[in-house]
Each structure stands twice: as structure tokens, then as C-alpha cells.
Design a protein around this motif. Structure first.
Motif, PDB file in Angstrom:
ATOM      1  N   VAL A  48       0.854  -1.210   0.000  1.00 36.73           N
ATOM      2  CA  VAL A  48       0.000   0.000   0.000  1.00 36.73           C
ATOM      3  C   VAL A  48       0.884   1.252   0.000  1.00 36.73           C
ATOM      4  CG1 VAL A  48      -1.762   1.298   1.275  1.00 36.73           C
ATOM      5  CG2 VAL A  48      -1.938  -1.193   1.094  1.00 36.73           C
ATOM      6  N   ASP A  49       1.973   1.212   0.789  1.00 34.51           N
ATOM      7  CA  ASP A  49       2.907   2.360   0.812  1.00 34.51           C
ATOM      8  C   ASP A  49       3.451   2.628  -0.593  1.00 34.51           C
ATOM      9  OD1 ASP A  49       2.542   2.606   3.513  1.00 34.51           O
ATOM     10  OD2 ASP A  49       4.417   1.599   4.079  1.00 34.51           O
ATOM     11  N   ILE A  50       3.781   1.556  -1.314  1.00 37.42           N
ATOM     12  CA  ILE A  50       4.303   1.733  -2.683  1.00 37.42           C
ATOM     13  C   ILE A  50       3.223   2.366  -3.564  1.00 37.42           C
ATOM     14  CG2 ILE A  50       5.112   0.530  -4.765  1.00 37.42           C
ATOM     15  CD1 ILE A  50       6.458  -1.543  -2.917  1.00 37.42           C
ATOM     16  N   CYS A  51       2.005   1.850  -3.461  1.00 28.89           N
ATOM     17  CA  CYS A  51       0.896   2.386  -4.281  1.00 28.89           C
ATOM     18  C   CYS A  51       0.649   3.859  -3.988  1.00 28.89           C
ATOM     19  CB  CYS A  51      -0.393   1.606  -4.031  1.00 28.89           C
ATOM     20  SG  CYS A  51      -0.340  -0.068  -4.667  1.00 28.89           S
ATOM     21  N   ASN A  52       0.934   4.270  -2.761  1.00 33.45           N
ATOM     22  CA  ASN A  52       0.699   5.669  -2.413  1.00 33.45           C
ATOM     23  C   ASN A  52       1.791   6.601  -2.942  1.00 33.45           C
ATOM     24  OD1 ASN A  52      -1.732   5.182  -1.191  1.00 33.45           O
ATOM     25  ND2 ASN A  52      -0.833   4.825   0.825  1.00 33.45           N
ATOM     26  N   ILE A  53       2.902   6.026  -3.404  1.00 33.69           N
ATOM     27  CA  ILE A  53       3.972   6.874  -3.984  1.00 33.69           C
ATOM     28  C   ILE A  53       3.768   7.030  -5.489  1.00 33.69           C
ATOM     29  CG2 ILE A  53       6.455   7.087  -4.432  1.00 33.69           C
ATOM     30  CD1 ILE A  53       6.935   5.453  -1.861  1.00 33.69           C
ATOM     31  N   VAL A  54       3.481   5.923  -6.179  1.00 35.81           N
ATOM     32  CA  VAL A  54       3.388   5.966  -7.647  1.00 35.81           C
ATOM     33  C   VAL A  54       1.933   6.026  -8.111  1.00 35.81           C
ATOM     34  CG1 VAL A  54       5.541   4.724  -8.063  1.00 35.81           C
ATOM     35  CG2 VAL A  54       3.421   3.441  -7.850  1.00 35.81           C
ATOM     36  N   LYS A  55       1.764   6.431  -9.385  1.00 37.84           N
ATOM     37  CA  LYS A  55       0.396   6.465  -9.932  1.00 37.84           C
ATOM     38  C   LYS A  55       0.054   5.170 -10.667  1.00 37.84           C
ATOM     39  CE  LYS A  55      -0.559  11.382 -10.387  1.00 37.84           C
ATOM     40  NZ  LYS A  55       0.718  12.110 -10.531  1.00 37.84           N
ATOM     41  N   GLY A  56       1.071   4.430 -11.142  1.00 40.14           N
ATOM     42  CA  GLY A  56       0.818   3.301 -12.031  1.00 40.14           C
ATOM     43  C   GLY A  56       0.694   1.960 -11.333  1.00 40.14           C
ATOM     44  N   PRO A  82      -6.401  -0.497  -5.952  1.00 42.33           N
ATOM     45  CA  PRO A  82      -6.708  -0.704  -7.381  1.00 42.33           C
ATOM     46  C   PRO A  82      -5.469  -0.786  -8.278  1.00 42.33           C
ATOM     47  CG  PRO A  82      -7.903   1.209  -6.490  1.00 42.33           C
ATOM     48  CD  PRO A  82      -7.025   0.708  -5.397  1.00 42.33           C
ATOM     49  N   GLN A  83      -4.326  -0.263  -7.808  1.00 41.41           N
ATOM     50  CA  GLN A  83      -3.115  -0.314  -8.632  1.00 41.41           C
ATOM     51  C   GLN A  83      -2.402  -1.664  -8.582  1.00 41.41           C
ATOM     52  OE1 GLN A  83      -2.285   4.094  -7.210  1.00 41.41           O
ATOM     53  NE2 GLN A  83      -0.391   3.144  -7.918  1.00 41.41           N
ATOM     54  N   ILE A  84      -2.810  -2.529  -7.671  1.00 42.65           N
ATOM     55  CA  ILE A  84      -2.100  -3.812  -7.516  1.00 42.65           C
ATOM     56  C   ILE A  84      -2.384  -4.735  -8.696  1.00 42.65           C
ATOM     57  CG2 ILE A  84      -2.006  -5.975  -6.188  1.00 42.65           C
ATOM     58  CD1 ILE A  84      -0.541  -3.890  -4.656  1.00 42.65           C
ATOM     59  N   VAL A  85      -1.295  -5.300  -9.229  1.00 45.17           N
ATOM     60  CA  VAL A  85      -1.367  -6.346 -10.250  1.00 45.17           C
ATOM     61  C   VAL A  85      -0.784  -7.604  -9.593  1.00 45.17           C
ATOM     62  CG1 VAL A  85      -0.489  -7.091 -12.503  1.00 45.17           C
ATOM     63  CG2 VAL A  85      -1.105  -4.695 -12.142  1.00 45.17           C
ATOM     64  N   GLU A 103     -11.053 -13.826 -15.372  1.00 43.16           N
ATOM     65  CA  GLU A 103     -12.517 -13.857 -15.396  1.00 43.16           C
ATOM     66  C   GLU A 103     -13.138 -13.041 -14.264  1.00 43.16           C
ATOM     67  OE1 GLU A 103     -13.426 -17.997 -16.018  1.00 43.16           O
ATOM     68  OE2 GLU A 103     -12.465 -17.834 -17.995  1.00 43.16           O
ATOM     69  N   LYS A 104     -12.374 -12.870 -13.185  1.00 42.34           N
ATOM     70  CA  LYS A 104     -12.867 -12.061 -12.045  1.00 42.34           C
ATOM     71  C   LYS A 104     -12.498 -10.586 -12.202  1.00 42.34           C
ATOM     72  CE  LYS A 104     -14.350 -15.317  -9.229  1.00 42.34           C
ATOM     73  NZ  LYS A 104     -15.625 -15.386  -8.580  1.00 42.34           N
ATOM     74  N   GLY A 105     -11.820 -10.234 -13.269  1.00 39.63           N
ATOM     75  CA  GLY A 105     -11.412  -8.829 -13.474  1.00 39.63           C
ATOM     76  C   GLY A 105     -10.191  -8.429 -12.669  1.00 39.63           C
ATOM     77  N   ILE A 106      -9.444  -9.422 -12.170  1.00 39.44           N
ATOM     78  CA  ILE A 106      -8.205  -9.121 -11.426  1.00 39.44           C
ATOM     79  C   ILE A 106      -7.025  -9.220 -12.393  1.00 39.44           C
ATOM     80  CG2 ILE A 106      -6.634  -9.991  -9.623  1.00 39.44           C
ATOM     81  CD1 ILE A 106      -9.157 -10.883  -8.065  1.00 39.44           C
ATOM     82  N   ARG A 107      -6.236  -8.144 -12.460  1.00 42.88           N
ATOM     83  CA  ARG A 107      -5.127  -8.117 -13.423  1.00 42.88           C
ATOM     84  C   ARG A 107      -3.913  -8.871 -12.897  1.00 42.88           C
ATOM     85  NH1 ARG A 107      -3.524  -2.687 -14.543  1.00 42.88           N
ATOM     86  NH2 ARG A 107      -3.975  -2.343 -12.352  1.00 42.88           N
TER      87      ARG A 107
END
Ligand code: E4P
Length: 215
Positions: A48-56, A82-85, A103-107
């Protein structure tokens, strides 16, 4: 071509982000261990910390190798942000899980890919990204860049939507060769991104301009 940084180090991610060229992050269990991130709760918080630094996109890797375990872990990771792949290894259970996640929409990012055949399977299962490890192929005297060319051509032939994410980058020549080959993304260690800045003629040219400006 998108630029991802291949690290779990928050300062490096921030520095690359501040440079204004960063499109995402890839991590793996070895990179997390290198930063001393231990325990489920800390690991999840770190993503989560990583997601809060980057946009992608931020790739977070599962460590289970059975279908149920991969699905359980992947769903928990995907719920974090939402940014997690979800990064899934190229094994039989992994391919089945990639199809399930698709099929579940998870990338997903299908990792540990070393052949064009594996890349075809990842695309057929619906992976958002495929990660061919070019440096590790070079290490065993195989041609990692040739694999990028091959996968890009195959995906183009069949309009596969999976993005080619060149991984295991060791130096700047890998980056430029991946760009020539048409890779969608390169994920690079921080130092290799910084190495792209360097040219001795830039240094000497700037030194002369600054000296002349004082005249
Ligand atoms: C990224 O997704 C890979 O995990 C990483 O690029 C592997 O790099 P390495 O071969 O330097 O460990």
C-alpha cells in the motif's frame, strides 16, 4: 514504452517517481526480503505504501504454488489497492489461476517466463503482463533480447492484449534493445534508470557551457 522500477525500496521508488519518468513498480519476494519486510501484515502495508507513492501499476507476487493458495493470496492482494497487479509464476497452477483472475477482473503479471511458448500460455490465460527475464537468460548464455523480439512478434501476429514487460534488466543496453524490440514496459533497477542519464560528452559539454557563461 513504459518505465517501471524493479525494487521494494521506498526511497528509490520515490526518487524515480520524482524524476517524473516512472509508470509503475515491480516487486518480488527476493526484493521484499532485501528491504527486510517480514510478516504478512508488514508485507501488505508495504504494498500500500508503494501504491501511495506511484500512480501506475504495482506488481505484488504470490508465494503459493497451488491453485487455491494462489487464488486466496491474489484476491487478498488485489483488494489492497486498485493499482495492484497480482504477480503469478509460470507454472500449471499459476496459468489456471491467471485464467480465474482474468474472469474475475483481477489483473495479473505472469512471472518467471523464459520461452515464447510460456509467453503464449500467459497471453491465452489473459495475463495483463508477461515478464520475460532477459538478464537471467543472458546469464546462462542464451539471448534474452531475442526472446523479447520473438514474443512481441507473436503477440502482434494474434493481437494478444498482454503487455510485454521486460524484466531482469541488468544495464542500459538492455533498455534500449527492449525499446527497439517493441517491449511495452521495461522494469529496471534504480541504478540502471540513473545510468541512462550518463554520457561523457554531456558532462564535458555542460562544463564548457558553464565555464563560458562566466566569461
Ligand atoms: C521482475 O519482475 C523480476 O522479478 C526481476 O526483474 C528479476 O530480476 P533479477 O533477475 O535481477 O532478479
Amino acid at each position: 514504452m513504459k518505465f517501471f522500477i524493479d525494487t521494494a525500496n521506498l526511497s528509490q521508488i520515490k526518487e524515480a517517481h520524482d524524476l517524473g519518468v516512472l509508470d509503475g513498480v515491480t516487486t518480488n519476494p527476493s526484493l521484499m526480503a532485501k528491504e527486510g519486510i517480514k510478516g504478512q501484515e508488514n508485507i501488505m502495508k508495504h504494498y500500500v505504501d508503494i501504491c501511495n507513492i506511484v500512480k501506475g501499476d504495482v506488481s505484488a507476487e504470490v508465494i503459493s504454488v497451488d491453485f487455491d493458495g494462489i487464488v486466496r493470496e491474489g484476491e487478498a492482494l488485489a483488494k489492497l489497492h486498485p493499482q495492484i497487479v497480482v504477480k503469478v509464476p509460470m507454472i500449471k497452477e499459476g496459468v489456471k489461476a491467471i485464467r480465474y483472475f482474468t474472469e474475475k477482473g483481477i489483473r495479473t503479471n505472469c512471472t518467471l517466463v523464459f520461452s515464447a511458448g510460456q509467453a503464449i500460455l500467459a497471453a491465452k490465460a489473459g495475463a495483463a503482463y508477461v515478464s520475460p527475464f532477459i538478464g537471467r537468460l543472458d546469464d546462462i548464455n542464451e539471448d534474452g533480447i531475442a526472446l523479447i523480439h520473438q514474443i512481441v512478434k507473436i503477440y502482434h501476429n494474434y493481437n494478444f492484449r498482454t503487455q510485454v514487460l521486460a524484466a531482469s534488466i541488468r544495464h542500459t543496453l538492455h533498455i534500449t534493445k527492449c525499446a527497439e524490440a517493441g517491449a511495452d514496459v521495461v522494469t529496471c533497477p534504480h541504478q540502471v534508470i540513473l545510468d541512462l542519464l550518463k554520457h561523457p560528452l554531456t558532462d564535458s559539454g555542460l562544463a564548457k557551457f558553464l565555464a563560458d557563461a562566466k566569461k
